[in-house]
Design a protein around this motif. Structure first.
Motif, PDB file in Angstrom:
ATOM      1  N   THR A  31      28.545  25.979 -30.883  1.00 26.43           N
ATOM      2  CA  THR A  31      28.900  26.167 -29.483  1.00 26.43           C
ATOM      3  C   THR A  31      27.799  26.971 -28.790  1.00 26.43           C
ATOM      4  OG1 THR A  31      30.037  28.252 -29.882  1.00 26.43           O
ATOM      5  CG2 THR A  31      31.365  26.221 -30.042  1.00 26.43           C
ATOM      6  N   LEU A  32      27.863  27.021 -27.468  1.00 32.99           N
ATOM      7  CA  LEU A  32      26.909  27.823 -26.708  1.00 32.99           C
ATOM      8  C   LEU A  32      26.988  29.285 -27.148  1.00 32.99           C
ATOM      9  CD1 LEU A  32      24.865  28.236 -24.424  1.00 32.99           C
ATOM     10  CD2 LEU A  32      26.807  28.396 -22.842  1.00 32.99           C
ATOM     11  N   GLY A  33      28.207  29.790 -27.317  1.00 34.05           N
ATOM     12  CA  GLY A  33      28.373  31.186 -27.752  1.00 34.05           C
ATOM     13  C   GLY A  33      27.716  31.454 -29.094  1.00 34.05           C
ATOM     14  N   GLN A  34      27.873  30.534 -30.028  1.00 38.94           N
ATOM     15  CA  GLN A  34      27.255  30.703 -31.345  1.00 38.94           C
ATOM     16  C   GLN A  34      25.737  30.670 -31.238  1.00 38.94           C
ATOM     17  OE1 GLN A  34      29.409  27.378 -33.058  1.00 38.94           O
ATOM     18  NE2 GLN A  34      30.461  28.761 -34.492  1.00 38.94           N
ATOM     19  N   LEU A  35      25.221  29.791 -30.404  1.00 40.34           N
ATOM     20  CA  LEU A  35      23.770  29.702 -30.249  1.00 40.34           C
ATOM     21  C   LEU A  35      23.196  30.940 -29.558  1.00 40.34           C
ATOM     22  CD1 LEU A  35      23.419  25.943 -29.315  1.00 40.34           C
ATOM     23  CD2 LEU A  35      22.512  27.050 -31.361  1.00 40.34           C
ATOM     24  N   CYS A  36      23.981  31.578 -28.709  1.00 43.94           N
ATOM     25  CA  CYS A  36      23.521  32.773 -28.000  1.00 43.94           C
ATOM     26  C   CYS A  36      23.444  34.001 -28.916  1.00 43.94           C
ATOM     27  CB  CYS A  36      24.438  33.079 -26.820  1.00 43.94           C
ATOM     28  SG  CYS A  36      24.253  31.922 -25.456  1.00 43.94           S
ATOM     29  N   GLU A  37      24.222  33.989 -30.004  1.00 47.60           N
ATOM     30  CA  GLU A  37      24.211  35.127 -30.924  1.00 47.60           C
ATOM     31  C   GLU A  37      22.802  35.305 -31.497  1.00 47.60           C
ATOM     32  OE1 GLU A  37      27.152  34.338 -33.913  1.00 47.60           O
ATOM     33  OE2 GLU A  37      28.788  34.334 -32.463  1.00 47.60           O
ATOM     34  N   MET A  41      17.648  36.248 -25.386  1.00 45.43           N
ATOM     35  CA  MET A  41      17.638  35.693 -24.036  1.00 45.43           C
ATOM     36  C   MET A  41      19.074  35.648 -23.538  1.00 45.43           C
ATOM     37  SD  MET A  41      16.768  31.637 -24.676  1.00 45.43           S
ATOM     38  CE  MET A  41      15.554  31.748 -25.965  1.00 45.43           C
ATOM     39  N   THR A  42      19.204  35.528 -22.250  1.00 51.26           N
ATOM     40  CA  THR A  42      20.532  35.515 -21.648  1.00 51.26           C
ATOM     41  C   THR A  42      21.239  34.185 -21.939  1.00 51.26           C
ATOM     42  OG1 THR A  42      19.772  34.555 -19.570  1.00 51.26           O
ATOM     43  CG2 THR A  42      19.728  36.985 -19.749  1.00 51.26           C
ATOM     44  N   ARG A  43      22.538  34.195 -21.729  1.00 53.37           N
ATOM     45  CA  ARG A  43      23.333  32.975 -21.894  1.00 53.37           C
ATOM     46  C   ARG A  43      22.838  31.880 -20.936  1.00 53.37           C
ATOM     47  NH1 ARG A  43      28.556  32.188 -24.043  1.00 53.37           N
ATOM     48  NH2 ARG A  43      29.655  30.413 -23.133  1.00 53.37           N
ATOM     49  N   GLN A  44      22.468  32.287 -19.713  1.00 57.93           N
ATOM     50  CA  GLN A  44      21.964  31.334 -18.733  1.00 57.93           C
ATOM     51  C   GLN A  44      20.649  30.706 -19.203  1.00 57.93           C
ATOM     52  OE1 GLN A  44      23.014  34.446 -17.952  1.00 57.93           O
ATOM     53  NE2 GLN A  44      24.896  33.958 -16.864  1.00 57.93           N
ATOM     54  N   ALA A  45      19.786  31.512 -19.819  1.00 54.66           N
ATOM     55  CA  ALA A  45      18.513  30.990 -20.325  1.00 54.66           C
ATOM     56  C   ALA A  45      18.757  29.997 -21.463  1.00 54.66           C
ATOM     57  CB  ALA A  45      17.620  32.133 -20.796  1.00 54.66           C
ATOM     58  N   VAL A  46      19.682  30.320 -22.361  1.00 53.13           N
ATOM     59  CA  VAL A  46      20.015  29.400 -23.453  1.00 53.13           C
ATOM     60  C   VAL A  46      20.552  28.097 -22.881  1.00 53.13           C
ATOM     61  CG1 VAL A  46      21.503  29.030 -25.466  1.00 53.13           C
ATOM     62  CG2 VAL A  46      20.392  31.246 -25.145  1.00 53.13           C
ATOM     63  N   THR A  47      21.404  28.196 -21.862  1.00 51.04           N
ATOM     64  CA  THR A  47      21.960  27.005 -21.222  1.00 51.04           C
ATOM     65  C   THR A  47      20.855  26.133 -20.633  1.00 51.04           C
ATOM     66  OG1 THR A  47      24.016  28.168 -20.716  1.00 51.04           O
ATOM     67  CG2 THR A  47      23.554  26.198 -19.432  1.00 51.04           C
ATOM     68  N   LEU A  58      16.874  15.641 -27.892  1.00 51.79           N
ATOM     69  CA  LEU A  58      16.739  16.417 -29.127  1.00 51.79           C
ATOM     70  C   LEU A  58      18.044  17.099 -29.515  1.00 51.79           C
ATOM     71  CD1 LEU A  58      13.234  17.929 -28.433  1.00 51.79           C
ATOM     72  CD2 LEU A  58      13.813  16.343 -30.276  1.00 51.79           C
ATOM     73  N   VAL A  59      18.913  17.293 -28.536  1.00 53.35           N
ATOM     74  CA  VAL A  59      20.231  17.889 -28.773  1.00 53.35           C
ATOM     75  C   VAL A  59      21.269  16.978 -28.130  1.00 53.35           C
ATOM     76  CG1 VAL A  59      21.745  19.839 -28.204  1.00 53.35           C
ATOM     77  CG2 VAL A  59      19.416  20.261 -28.966  1.00 53.35           C
ATOM     78  N   VAL A  60      22.330  16.739 -28.886  1.00 53.86           N
ATOM     79  CA  VAL A  60      23.422  15.904 -28.392  1.00 53.86           C
ATOM     80  C   VAL A  60      24.683  16.762 -28.331  1.00 53.86           C
ATOM     81  CG1 VAL A  60      24.833  13.867 -28.840  1.00 53.86           C
ATOM     82  CG2 VAL A  60      22.397  13.859 -29.432  1.00 53.86           C
ATOM     83  N   PRO A  61      25.250  16.949 -27.125  1.00 59.71           N
ATOM     84  CA  PRO A  61      26.491  17.712 -27.013  1.00 59.71           C
ATOM     85  C   PRO A  61      27.703  16.797 -27.215  1.00 59.71           C
ATOM     86  CG  PRO A  61      25.664  17.210 -24.839  1.00 59.71           C
ATOM     87  CD  PRO A  61      24.691  16.619 -25.820  1.00 59.71           C
ATOM     88  N   ILE A  62      28.679  17.290 -27.931  1.00 59.15           N
ATOM     89  CA  ILE A  62      29.917  16.540 -28.151  1.00 59.15           C
ATOM     90  C   ILE A  62      31.083  17.480 -27.889  1.00 59.15           C
ATOM     91  CG2 ILE A  62      31.337  15.328 -29.857  1.00 59.15           C
ATOM     92  CD1 ILE A  62      28.776  14.368 -31.174  1.00 59.15           C
ATOM     93  N   ARG A  63      32.002  17.020 -27.046  1.00 59.43           N
ATOM     94  CA  ARG A  63      33.197  17.817 -26.744  1.00 59.43           C
ATOM     95  C   ARG A  63      34.220  17.631 -27.843  1.00 59.43           C
ATOM     96  NH1 ARG A  63      33.239  21.154 -22.715  1.00 59.43           N
ATOM     97  NH2 ARG A  63      31.972  20.633 -20.929  1.00 59.43           N
ATOM     98  N   ARG A  64      34.782  18.762 -28.273  1.00 55.04           N
ATOM     99  CA  ARG A  64      35.887  18.770 -29.236  1.00 55.04           C
ATOM    100  C   ARG A  64      36.942  19.698 -28.641  1.00 55.04           C
ATOM    101  NH1 ARG A  64      34.852  21.390 -34.870  1.00 55.04           N
ATOM    102  NH2 ARG A  64      35.319  23.211 -33.617  1.00 55.04           N
ATOM    103  N   GLY A  65      37.906  19.072 -27.992  1.00 55.43           N
ATOM    104  CA  GLY A  65      38.892  19.882 -27.281  1.00 55.43           C
ATOM    105  C   GLY A  65      38.222  20.615 -26.138  1.00 55.43           C
ATOM    106  N   ARG A  66      38.384  21.921 -26.119  1.00 56.24           N
ATOM    107  CA  ARG A  66      37.775  22.744 -25.067  1.00 56.24           C
ATOM    108  C   ARG A  66      36.364  23.169 -25.423  1.00 56.24           C
ATOM    109  NH1 ARG A  66      41.865  27.269 -23.137  1.00 56.24           N
ATOM    110  NH2 ARG A  66      39.966  27.750 -22.014  1.00 56.24           N
TER     111      ARG A  66
END
Length: 109
Positions: A31-37, A41-47, A58-66
């Motif tokens: 998740t974004l939170g896990q990648l930010c750990e 850099m800030t969460r916005q920069a990671v985003t 290079l990255v594929v996002p997949i929704r799983r529930g929320r």
């Protein structure tokens, strides 16, 4: 969907984005939170970096529930390697890379 080589090279040019790819290589589907750990850099920069990586396929996002999980897609890197390195004899290139690694006493990553 074929990746645009210009976007792939641009995405790989940034050390922060390469670090995100390394993190996904080590543990895919974060998740974004896990990648930010542990990122400096800030969460916005990671985003923003993830958006560039997604645009380069290079990255594929997949929704799983929320949750939105991010997965590494190595295909664009493989295509670049085939185009730029595949022309050459891999045996001597691998031997040179192994020799360099041994002489430097380095490790992978």
């Amino acid at each position: 969907m074929e990746a645009d080589p210009d976007k792939v090279f641009k995405a790989l040019a940034d050390p922060g984005r390469r670090l995100l790819l390394d993190r996904l290589h080590a543990e895919n589907g974060q998740t974004l939170g896990q990648l930010c750990e542990r990122m400096v850099m800030t969460r916005q920069a990671v985003t923003k970096h993830l958006k560039v990586l997604e645009e380069a396929s290079l990255v594929v996002p997949i929704r799983r529930g929320r949750e939105k999980l991010h997965y590494l897609n190595p295909v664009p890197i493989h295509e670049i390697a085939e185009r730029w390195i595949g022309k050459f004899d891999r045996g001597p290139l691998r031997a040179l890379a192994d020799l360099k690694k041994a002489l430097e006493g380095g490790t992978d990553g």
